[in-house]
Design a protein around this motif. Structure first.
Motif, PDB file in Angstrom:
ATOM      1  N   UNK A   1      23.009 -42.447   7.187  1.00  0.00           N
ATOM      2  CA  UNK A   1      21.977 -43.024   7.948  1.00  0.00           C
ATOM      3  C   UNK A   1      20.682 -42.955   7.104  1.00  0.00           C
ATOM      4  N   UNK A   2      20.471 -41.873   6.350  1.00  0.00           N
ATOM      5  CA  UNK A   2      18.966 -41.927   5.565  1.00  0.00           C
ATOM      6  C   UNK A   2      19.015 -43.017   4.644  1.00  0.00           C
ATOM      7  N   UNK A   3      20.066 -43.558   3.940  1.00  0.00           N
ATOM      8  CA  UNK A   3      20.033 -44.933   3.363  1.00  0.00           C
ATOM      9  C   UNK A   3      19.543 -45.951   4.248  1.00  0.00           C
ATOM     10  N   UNK A   4      20.354 -46.006   5.332  1.00  0.00           N
ATOM     11  CA  UNK A   4      20.076 -47.070   6.166  1.00  0.00           C
ATOM     12  C   UNK A   4      18.886 -47.191   6.783  1.00  0.00           C
ATOM     13  N   UNK A   5      18.426 -46.217   7.347  1.00  0.00           N
ATOM     14  CA  UNK A   5      17.101 -46.443   7.871  1.00  0.00           C
ATOM     15  C   UNK A   5      16.001 -45.478   7.888  1.00  0.00           C
ATOM     16  N   UNK A   6      16.591 -44.172   7.351  1.00  0.00           N
ATOM     17  CA  UNK A   6      15.526 -42.913   7.176  1.00  0.00           C
ATOM     18  C   UNK A   6      14.929 -42.721   6.009  1.00  0.00           C
ATOM     19  N   UNK A   7      15.199 -43.486   4.838  1.00  0.00           N
ATOM     20  CA  UNK A   7      14.666 -43.152   3.524  1.00  0.00           C
ATOM     21  C   UNK A   7      13.401 -44.012   3.448  1.00  0.00           C
ATOM     22  N   UNK A   8      12.180 -43.652   3.155  1.00  0.00           N
ATOM     23  CA  UNK A   8      10.947 -44.531   2.902  1.00  0.00           C
ATOM     24  C   UNK A   8      11.249 -45.074   1.461  1.00  0.00           C
ATOM     25  N   UNK A   9      11.352 -46.372   1.614  1.00  0.00           N
ATOM     26  CA  UNK A   9      11.438 -47.330   0.332  1.00  0.00           C
ATOM     27  C   UNK A   9      10.079 -47.321  -0.450  1.00  0.00           C
ATOM     28  N   UNK A  10       9.960 -47.009  -1.838  1.00  0.00           N
ATOM     29  CA  UNK A  10       8.601 -47.035  -2.281  1.00  0.00           C
ATOM     30  C   UNK A  10       8.277 -48.563  -2.619  1.00  0.00           C
ATOM     31  N   UNK A  11       6.924 -48.680  -3.078  1.00  0.00           N
ATOM     32  CA  UNK A  11       6.277 -50.165  -3.001  1.00  0.00           C
ATOM     33  C   UNK A  11       7.306 -50.999  -4.095  1.00  0.00           C
ATOM     34  N   UNK A  12       7.639 -50.128  -5.295  1.00  0.00           N
ATOM     35  CA  UNK A  12       8.276 -51.081  -6.272  1.00  0.00           C
ATOM     36  C   UNK A  12       9.525 -51.587  -6.012  1.00  0.00           C
ATOM     37  N   UNK A  13      10.206 -50.846  -5.124  1.00  0.00           N
ATOM     38  CA  UNK A  13      11.498 -51.252  -4.493  1.00  0.00           C
ATOM     39  C   UNK A  13      11.570 -51.965  -3.345  1.00  0.00           C
TER      40      UNK A  13
ATOM     41  N   UNK B   1      17.325 -49.110   4.019  1.00  0.00           N
ATOM     42  CA  UNK B   1      17.850 -50.763   3.563  1.00  0.00           C
ATOM     43  C   UNK B   1      17.559 -51.655   4.834  1.00  0.00           C
ATOM     44  N   UNK B   2      17.537 -51.083   6.228  1.00  0.00           N
ATOM     45  CA  UNK B   2      17.595 -51.947   7.351  1.00  0.00           C
ATOM     46  C   UNK B   2      16.222 -52.516   7.240  1.00  0.00           C
ATOM     47  N   UNK B   3      15.060 -51.733   7.087  1.00  0.00           N
ATOM     48  CA  UNK B   3      13.869 -52.282   7.108  1.00  0.00           C
ATOM     49  C   UNK B   3      13.329 -53.422   6.125  1.00  0.00           C
ATOM     50  N   UNK B   4      14.138 -53.199   4.766  1.00  0.00           N
ATOM     51  CA  UNK B   4      14.053 -54.224   3.665  1.00  0.00           C
ATOM     52  C   UNK B   4      14.909 -55.423   4.018  1.00  0.00           C
ATOM     53  N   UNK B   5      15.985 -55.221   5.102  1.00  0.00           N
ATOM     54  CA  UNK B   5      16.590 -56.487   5.292  1.00  0.00           C
ATOM     55  C   UNK B   5      15.683 -57.482   6.052  1.00  0.00           C
ATOM     56  N   UNK B   6      14.856 -56.564   7.078  1.00  0.00           N
ATOM     57  CA  UNK B   6      13.988 -57.306   8.022  1.00  0.00           C
ATOM     58  C   UNK B   6      13.098 -58.162   7.141  1.00  0.00           C
ATOM     59  N   UNK B   7      12.452 -57.604   6.090  1.00  0.00           N
ATOM     60  CA  UNK B   7      11.485 -58.089   5.177  1.00  0.00           C
ATOM     61  C   UNK B   7      12.268 -59.173   4.468  1.00  0.00           C
TER      62      UNK B   7
END
Length: 555
Positions: free
Chosen positions: A206-218, A234-240
């Motif tokens: 779940x951390x990879x899915x929606x808990x880990x804050x993704x840095x700007x360069x990724x 990953x989930x927030x990145x999918x929204x973006x």
């Protein structure tokens, strides 16, 4: 052929921008002119200092028609704003800017470009435009492929951590604009018969899915996740990603090889089926995530997923040794699919949209007969992806093709091919337009292989699996492509759509640009709906395999 999605965050942003008091919508003539062209927009931050920065925006026109009336609309990340712009006209605020040609005019020439610049303020964060539109279309050209076939890619949950392949790489490689669907692999079904999201080792990440804050360069939009926001990873990145490519549909894929163990129990009774489906809809389609390190909560992941993909491997027949298998799995899978379709349609009626239901189905008529009532199942699926790989592999002691279209005349046991599998589905009454052929972006490899009578190592005994980067027996195409520079010779069977590499001792059977194009052409010739990729992280940084598939689908 692909379902159109209803409103997205991008559409909402566009509506907000167009409603701004000073916003000027393009005229009818301008819209017609822009429709005849192919406008895209790129942005570069050319300088940064203290709290300020300089940005440059370029409007590109790939058509043979000049465009004199254009409109660029976007928002800026929190903490950034424009305070001075030149060679264009500006209206609005950081929540919704509208930029139009200067009062003296600025035509974007045919097959040319026009640039303008600005100075802005930042707060040590990103400055990339968010939700950018040019004449009402995504600035990236993100309307999706030019063809109407399915192009489906599996994106793995573990790809960013283990393969250094992030959601942003779909954009940077050019693959996102070539895809109609992304299937996110995987979601787990618990021993209690519910869709579950956890950080318990072996049960979820779940951390990879929606808990880990993704840095700007990724990050897809170049802005780092705020550690306090409810949706990250990953989930927030999918929204973006979906903001840039609003026609792209994303589904959660449930099960897979490791997480199919509890499907039989969950599908066993009407009550258990209702419980499973309701939990999956709440978790993924309504987006009600369990709280994790400040992330999650009711509706936190709303809008991430447009459907559900069922990857039960396999009802009624053996898969992973830990799976529960019952003779009645066949009928229970039919009932489970009906329950998914019914509950998803109920939600769709509430939301005024269609949620897609798909499945990954096996190679081999015997598995179909053991676990699938295709005549009853297919009306409930939007499409199904069919296993087009792992026909042979390092669980066997003799080298062979892993993804051949037809049987090889040299094969001492010609028992499996895409052609035979396709015919098995057709014989059972399946419309080929609902079948999507799976294509591997990885290879199977053996070592201790003698050349054999033809000197190419094929159909020869091996002493064991070859060593790959992440384990034994398999390797990503992006690694295999470089082996011709290390003493390997490339061989092909063009009729079978296969390629293999051999250096006198080690053999890798794999698909390169030529082979994936051959498979795509073959699938289209059979009237199939398109192709699927397992998995997109096997491609190189330029998206070479995906580009070859896209070109073949567009022919």
């Amino acid at each position: 052929m692909r379902a159109r999605r209803s409103g997205t965050l991008l559409a909402a942003l566009a509506a907000a921008v167009l409603a701004a008091p000073l916003a000027a919508a393009p005229s009818t003539a301008a819209a017609e002119e822009a429709d005849a062209s192919d406008l895209t927009v790129t942005y570069v931050e050319s300088a940064r200092w203290n709290t300020g920065y300089t940005g440059e925006i370029t409007v590109h026109n790939a058509s043979d028609t000049p465009v004199s009336d254009w409109t660029v609309e976007f928002a800026l990340p929190d903490g950034s704003r424009i305070h001075e712009l030149w060679n264009a006209s500006l209206a609005g605020t950081a929540e919704g800017y509208t930029i139009t040609p200067p009062r003296w005019g600025a035509t974007v020439p045919a097959d040319g470009e026009y640039s303008f610049g600005f100075n802005g303020l930042h707060a040590d964060g990103g400055t990339d435009p968010v939700g950018c539109l040019v004449n009402g279309s995504p600035c990236s050209g993100g309307e999706g492929p030019s063809h109407d076939s399915y192009s489906v890619a599996y994106f793995t949950q573990w790809g960013p951590r283990e393969r250094d392949y992030h959601v942003r790489d779909l954009v940077d490689s050019g693959s996102a604009e070539k895809l109609t669907h992304v299937q996110y692999a995987f979601g787990n079904v618990s021993a209690e018969g519910e869709c579950v999201m956890t950080d318990e080792e072996g049960q979820g990440d779940a951390l990879a899915d929606y808990g880990h804050p993704v840095p700007a360069d990724q990050s897809v939009d170049g802005v780092a996740d705020d550690p306090s926001q409810p949706l990250r990873g990953n989930f927030n990145q999918i929204l973006e990603l979906k903001e840039q490519y609003p026609e792209l549909a994303v589904s959660i894929s449930l099960g897979g090889w490791e997480w199919s163990r509890h499907f039989s129990d969950a599908a066993l009774t009407a009550e258990s089926r209702e419980k499973l489906v309701s939990s999956c809809i709440d978790l993924y389609l309504r987006g009600d995530l369990p709280e994790l390190n400040g992330a999650g909560g009711e509706g936190a992941a709303a809008g991430v997923f447009d459907g559900i993909d069922l990857d039960w491997e396999w009802p009624g027949s053996d898969g992973n040794p830990h799976n529960v298998v019952r003779p009645e799995d066949k009928e229970n899978f039919t009932a489970l699919v009906q329950e998914f379709r019914d509950q998803m349609d109920e939600l769709g009626a509430e939301d005024d949209r269609h949620y897609e239901l798909t499945a990954f189905l096996p190679a081999g008529g015997w598995r179909l007969d053991a676990g699938f009532e295709l005549d009853e199942l297919m009306p409930n699926f939007d499409f199904v992806t069919v296993q087009g790989y792992d026909y042979h592999g390092t669980w066997e002691s003799v080298t062979n093709h892993q993804s051949n279209l037809v049987t090889d005349a040299r094969d001492p046991e010609p028992v499996i091919s895409a052609e035979l599998i396709h015919q098995a589905y057709i014989d059972r009454g399946v419309d080929p337009a609902k079948l999507v052929l799976g294509i591997p972006f990885y290879g199977q490899g053996w070592t201790g292989v003698e050349p054999g009578p033809d000197g190419d190592g094929l159909f020869q005994p091996a002493t064991g699996p070859a060593q790959g980067t992440h384990g034994t027996g398999t390797e990503d195409w992006k690694v295999l492509r470089g082996l011709t520079d290390e003493g390997y010779e490339l061989y092909r069977n063009d009729e079978a759509g296969t390629a293999w590499l051999y250096d006198g001792r080690t053999l890798w059977t794999y698909d390169d640009e030529t082979a994936v194009a051959q498979k795509t052409d073959w699938a289209q010739a059979q009237g199939m709906g398109g192709v699927m990729i397992w998995s997109i992280d096997g491609d190189d940084a330029e998206g070479s395999l995906m580009a070859a598939i896209d070109a073949a689908l567009a022919d």
